[in-house]
Design a protein around this motif. Sequence first.
Motif, mmCIF file in Angstrom:
data_model
loop_
_atom_site.group_PDB
_atom_site.id
_atom_site.type_symbol
_atom_site.label_atom_id
_atom_site.label_comp_id
_atom_site.label_asym_id
_atom_site.label_seq_id
_atom_site.Cartn_x
_atom_site.Cartn_y
_atom_site.Cartn_z
ATOM 1 N N PHE A 602 -15.368 -99.048 1.877
ATOM 2 C CA PHE A 602 -16.557 -98.177 1.891
ATOM 3 C C PHE A 602 -17.398 -98.448 0.654
ATOM 4 O O PHE A 602 -16.876 -98.706 -0.432
ATOM 5 C CB PHE A 602 -16.142 -96.703 1.901
ATOM 6 C CG PHE A 602 -17.310 -95.755 1.943
ATOM 7 C CD1 PHE A 602 -17.936 -95.457 3.153
ATOM 8 C CD2 PHE A 602 -17.811 -95.185 0.782
ATOM 9 C CE1 PHE A 602 -19.031 -94.608 3.193
ATOM 10 C CE2 PHE A 602 -18.899 -94.330 0.812
ATOM 11 C CZ PHE A 602 -19.507 -94.046 2.030
ATOM 12 N N ASP A 603 -18.734 -98.385 0.811
ATOM 13 C CA ASP A 603 -19.663 -98.539 -0.304
ATOM 14 C C ASP A 603 -20.874 -97.651 -0.037
ATOM 15 O O ASP A 603 -21.540 -97.803 0.982
ATOM 16 C CB ASP A 603 -20.099 -99.996 -0.444
ATOM 17 C CG ASP A 603 -20.869 -100.272 -1.737
ATOM 18 O OD1 ASP A 603 -21.443 -99.326 -2.311
ATOM 19 O OD2 ASP A 603 -20.892 -101.435 -2.174
ATOM 20 N N SER A 604 -21.133 -96.714 -0.953
ATOM 21 C CA SER A 604 -22.271 -95.805 -0.755
ATOM 22 C C SER A 604 -23.607 -96.486 -1.038
ATOM 23 O O SER A 604 -24.658 -95.908 -0.751
ATOM 24 C CB SER A 604 -22.130 -94.575 -1.661
ATOM 25 O OG SER A 604 -22.311 -94.922 -3.020
ATOM 26 N N MET A 605 -23.593 -97.666 -1.653
ATOM 27 C CA MET A 605 -24.778 -98.478 -1.942
ATOM 28 C C MET A 605 -25.676 -97.881 -3.026
ATOM 29 O O MET A 605 -26.416 -98.601 -3.684
ATOM 30 C CB MET A 605 -25.617 -98.731 -0.674
ATOM 31 C CG MET A 605 -24.834 -99.275 0.509
ATOM 32 S SD MET A 605 -23.922 -100.791 0.118
ATOM 33 C CE MET A 605 -25.283 -101.943 -0.099
ATOM 34 N N ASP A 606 -25.635 -96.574 -3.213
ATOM 35 C CA ASP A 606 -26.420 -95.919 -4.264
ATOM 36 C C ASP A 606 -25.772 -94.568 -4.576
ATOM 37 O O ASP A 606 -24.714 -94.253 -4.044
ATOM 38 C CB ASP A 606 -27.897 -95.753 -3.855
ATOM 39 C CG ASP A 606 -28.075 -94.994 -2.544
ATOM 40 O OD1 ASP A 606 -27.306 -94.035 -2.281
ATOM 41 O OD2 ASP A 606 -28.992 -95.332 -1.772
ATOM 42 N N ALA A 607 -26.430 -93.788 -5.429
ATOM 43 C CA ALA A 607 -25.880 -92.488 -5.827
ATOM 44 C C ALA A 607 -26.497 -91.331 -5.056
ATOM 45 O O ALA A 607 -26.270 -90.170 -5.398
ATOM 46 C CB ALA A 607 -26.096 -92.282 -7.327
ATOM 47 N N ASN A 608 -27.240 -91.620 -3.991
ATOM 48 C CA ASN A 608 -27.985 -90.583 -3.282
ATOM 49 C C ASN A 608 -27.246 -90.095 -2.033
ATOM 50 O O ASN A 608 -26.550 -90.860 -1.368
ATOM 51 C CB ASN A 608 -29.358 -91.117 -2.863
ATOM 52 C CG ASN A 608 -30.168 -91.614 -4.043
ATOM 53 O OD1 ASN A 608 -30.136 -91.011 -5.106
ATOM 54 N ND2 ASN A 608 -30.883 -92.708 -3.867
ATOM 55 N N ASN A 609 -27.427 -88.809 -1.719
ATOM 56 C CA ASN A 609 -26.964 -88.218 -0.453
ATOM 57 C C ASN A 609 -25.479 -88.439 -0.205
ATOM 58 O O ASN A 609 -25.063 -88.816 0.902
ATOM 59 C CB ASN A 609 -27.784 -88.781 0.718
ATOM 60 C CG ASN A 609 -29.270 -88.533 0.570
ATOM 61 O OD1 ASN A 609 -29.684 -87.429 0.207
ATOM 62 N ND2 ASN A 609 -30.077 -89.548 0.825
ATOM 63 N N ASN A 610 -24.667 -88.214 -1.225
ATOM 64 C CA ASN A 610 -23.218 -88.368 -1.093
ATOM 65 C C ASN A 610 -22.515 -87.013 -0.972
ATOM 66 O O ASN A 610 -21.394 -86.835 -1.433
ATOM 67 C CB ASN A 610 -22.662 -89.134 -2.294
ATOM 68 C CG ASN A 610 -23.151 -90.566 -2.352
ATOM 69 O OD1 ASN A 610 -23.642 -91.108 -1.354
ATOM 70 N ND2 ASN A 610 -23.030 -91.184 -3.505
ATOM 71 N N GLY A 611 -23.189 -86.055 -0.324
ATOM 72 C CA GLY A 611 -22.659 -84.711 -0.236
ATOM 73 C C GLY A 611 -21.824 -84.425 0.988
ATOM 74 O O GLY A 611 -21.353 -83.294 1.172
ATOM 75 N N GLY A 612 -21.625 -85.403 1.861
ATOM 76 C CA GLY A 612 -20.772 -85.211 3.025
ATOM 77 C C GLY A 612 -19.309 -85.206 2.656
ATOM 78 O O GLY A 612 -18.918 -85.426 1.496
ATOM 79 N N LEU A 613 -18.448 -84.943 3.633
ATOM 80 C CA LEU A 613 -17.011 -84.888 3.375
ATOM 81 C C LEU A 613 -16.458 -86.239 2.960
ATOM 82 O O LEU A 613 -15.512 -86.320 2.185
ATOM 83 C CB LEU A 613 -16.287 -84.379 4.627
ATOM 84 C CG LEU A 613 -14.788 -84.139 4.515
ATOM 85 C CD1 LEU A 613 -14.489 -83.074 3.461
ATOM 86 C CD2 LEU A 613 -14.216 -83.723 5.871
ATOM 87 N N GLY A 614 -17.033 -87.325 3.468
ATOM 88 C CA GLY A 614 -16.555 -88.665 3.157
ATOM 89 C C GLY A 614 -15.904 -89.309 4.362
ATOM 90 O O GLY A 614 -16.302 -89.073 5.510
ATOM 91 N N TRP A 615 -14.853 -90.096 4.138
ATOM 92 C CA TRP A 615 -14.199 -90.851 5.203
ATOM 93 C C TRP A 615 -12.723 -90.496 5.203
ATOM 94 O O TRP A 615 -12.018 -90.728 4.222
ATOM 95 C CB TRP A 615 -14.387 -92.338 4.957
ATOM 96 C CG TRP A 615 -14.067 -93.227 6.134
ATOM 97 C CD1 TRP A 615 -13.731 -92.845 7.393
ATOM 98 C CD2 TRP A 615 -14.069 -94.660 6.129
ATOM 99 N NE1 TRP A 615 -13.529 -93.937 8.195
ATOM 100 C CE2 TRP A 615 -13.743 -95.083 7.445
ATOM 101 C CE3 TRP A 615 -14.318 -95.618 5.178
ATOM 102 C CZ2 TRP A 615 -13.654 -96.429 7.792
ATOM 103 C CZ3 TRP A 615 -14.242 -96.963 5.523
ATOM 104 C CH2 TRP A 615 -13.907 -97.364 6.822
ATOM 105 N N LEU A 616 -12.256 -89.895 6.301
ATOM 106 C CA LEU A 616 -10.840 -89.599 6.493
ATOM 107 C C LEU A 616 -10.282 -90.523 7.564
ATOM 108 O O LEU A 616 -10.907 -90.717 8.618
ATOM 109 C CB LEU A 616 -10.628 -88.147 6.904
ATOM 110 C CG LEU A 616 -10.893 -87.117 5.803
ATOM 111 C CD1 LEU A 616 -12.243 -86.455 6.031
ATOM 112 C CD2 LEU A 616 -9.785 -86.084 5.751
ATOM 113 N N ILE A 617 -9.095 -91.088 7.307
ATOM 114 C CA ILE A 617 -8.459 -92.045 8.214
ATOM 115 C C ILE A 617 -7.031 -91.592 8.463
ATOM 116 O O ILE A 617 -6.266 -91.337 7.524
ATOM 117 C CB ILE A 617 -8.488 -93.461 7.615
ATOM 118 C CG1 ILE A 617 -9.943 -93.932 7.429
ATOM 119 C CG2 ILE A 617 -7.715 -94.435 8.495
ATOM 120 C CD1 ILE A 617 -10.065 -95.221 6.657
#
Length: 625
Positions: A602-617
């Motif tokens: 995973f790569d967010s590419m920037d510091a913006n809009n990272n307020g979601g839960l993320g990635w669960l596997i």
Amino acid sequence: MRSSSALLALSASLLAGCTAGGDAYSPSLTMLRKGEVVVEEPPPIPEALWIPGVNVQSEDYEIEESSLPIGMDLSAMRDLEDPAPLNEHAAYDYSSGRGALLDALEAEGAISFDDVEQGAIGDCFFVAALSAAVYSDGDGILRDGMIRDVKDANGLTTHFVVRFYDAWGNPQDIEVDGDLVRKGSKVTYARSTDTRVNNEEWWVSLVEKAYSQWHGGYSTIGEGGWAGDVMQALSGSTANYRKIKYLNDTTMYATIRSAVDGHRPVVAGTFGEDDGVDYTGKHIYAFHAYSVLDTRKDDQGGYFVTLRNPWAEVEPPGNGVDDGIFELPFKEFRELYQGLTFGGGYTADHTAPAEVKDLQIDAIGPDSITLGFTAPGDDGDDGLAAKYDLRVCDHAFTADDFYACDAVAVGGPQSPGSHEAVLVSGLEEGKTYWFAIRTEDESRNLAEVSSTISATVQSAVDDEPALPWERFVDFEDGDAGWVGTGLFHLAVTEASSGTHAWWFGIDDTLNYDNGGRVSGTLTSPKYDLDGVAAPALLWEQILDVESGAGTDRAWLEVSTEGGDFADWTAVWEKESTSSSYDMGYASLDGYGGQVIRLRFRFDSMDANNNGGLGWLIDDVMATEE
């Protein structure tokens, strides 16, 4: 813990190919004054004297031989974009010379006002202001932070950084390489008076080059400009302009005296060619800028002013050696000069760089660990920081123990917002190491120490047995041999089944926003696909991240034992997002019969809009189509 000498032998390097961050250059006061940039809330634009770019120095000048040819090692110098030269010099080459930022052979060994010499370009307003600014810098505040070289982990210079201030007084760092426009071996534009053949001093040329780069090329500064805007760009403090005809002798003396004693730069500008002033035989030129160095009052009540021609030569007779420094009585000064520009003072930098908030493990090798983080700024998140201080211990430690751990040499910072990747090598296999980092600016202001992270180095001998392919893993009994880096961790959280799942996210905030760009990997153990003709992978996931092209990216990748697990190939990539579990699927066609590893990345590419839960596997199933 290993001995200090052993840990100090560790090496670290900033990996090539890191993504540059930051926006385009912030506008200068000149850009706003000329209307080249329009902003909603511009700062006040003070009155200033425009000085046309009509006076230039010859490009064919005499230069002395060096008593001892000397030059810095340029083998690590980056090739950065250069500002376009003047049209008449378009056929000239950009090239490096033999020399250094400062001439170590000179007795001063430092930046000095009388180093500054104008070249074959009409920017007397710039070089006069630069010389005046350095002259007035009694406490060295400007000189300490104006220009510096950036070094790699081996101590070799990769490029130079020049500190200016934008129209609002915020730091604006311009990065340049060491190449200069030359006619033959001679520097065409501004140069240092300390320059000798095969022993050049570059600081003057590089500051001018950076100012030109900021403003779009040498032609934009070679047509004239405002000395007050240059003073503001060098110090961040607003300059003010006074017409000499409105100042009586007492007031003019007191005003200049106050500026000189207060360590504020002063520049004087002559009249134009159409103002009716005769400069014949004066050895002073119309449409020209001069640095003001001093003023005095004699016993008979006469007032005098000391000036410097930025050509470093040509002055009225009777002033000693022809170095461009001369004195005029006020009466003659009034006849030949129309205005004075007074710069603001210099404020010491007390603002520390921002803390590195996203230090993470990007990769683990048999004798190395790769760290990743987002480059902070010099003043908080603004400007280019001076250096990193990376520490390592073989036991857990806190910020209080930071300096008790061993330092690892690291190259210079990139632009704020860039993703830094630091390879730390020379580590012992199978051993766990803890890391933390802090940033320092050119004024020695220190950021807070980052959070500490740890990782265990892989064994150099890969004796891990490969697992059979068809299997189901729900992670309820542990990590099952999977290894996470970055924000990936095995968590007690919302799972597809049971209570455990791998999560790229932060427990305390329930998102993946740590203030910077974030990335990480989740790597499987080895799988043996012998006898498996059409392998495929199924998994349950929540992918609550930023959607849209060019935003957060997620992949499933495969690597093979035949390739020593060195290269990774994407077999699945994020196309949509979800806030609840759904099934992911990837065909592994073509990998049958091989030993492989799988990697979620995973790569967010920037510091913006990272307020979601993320990635669960969760619930990973190795199967066959």
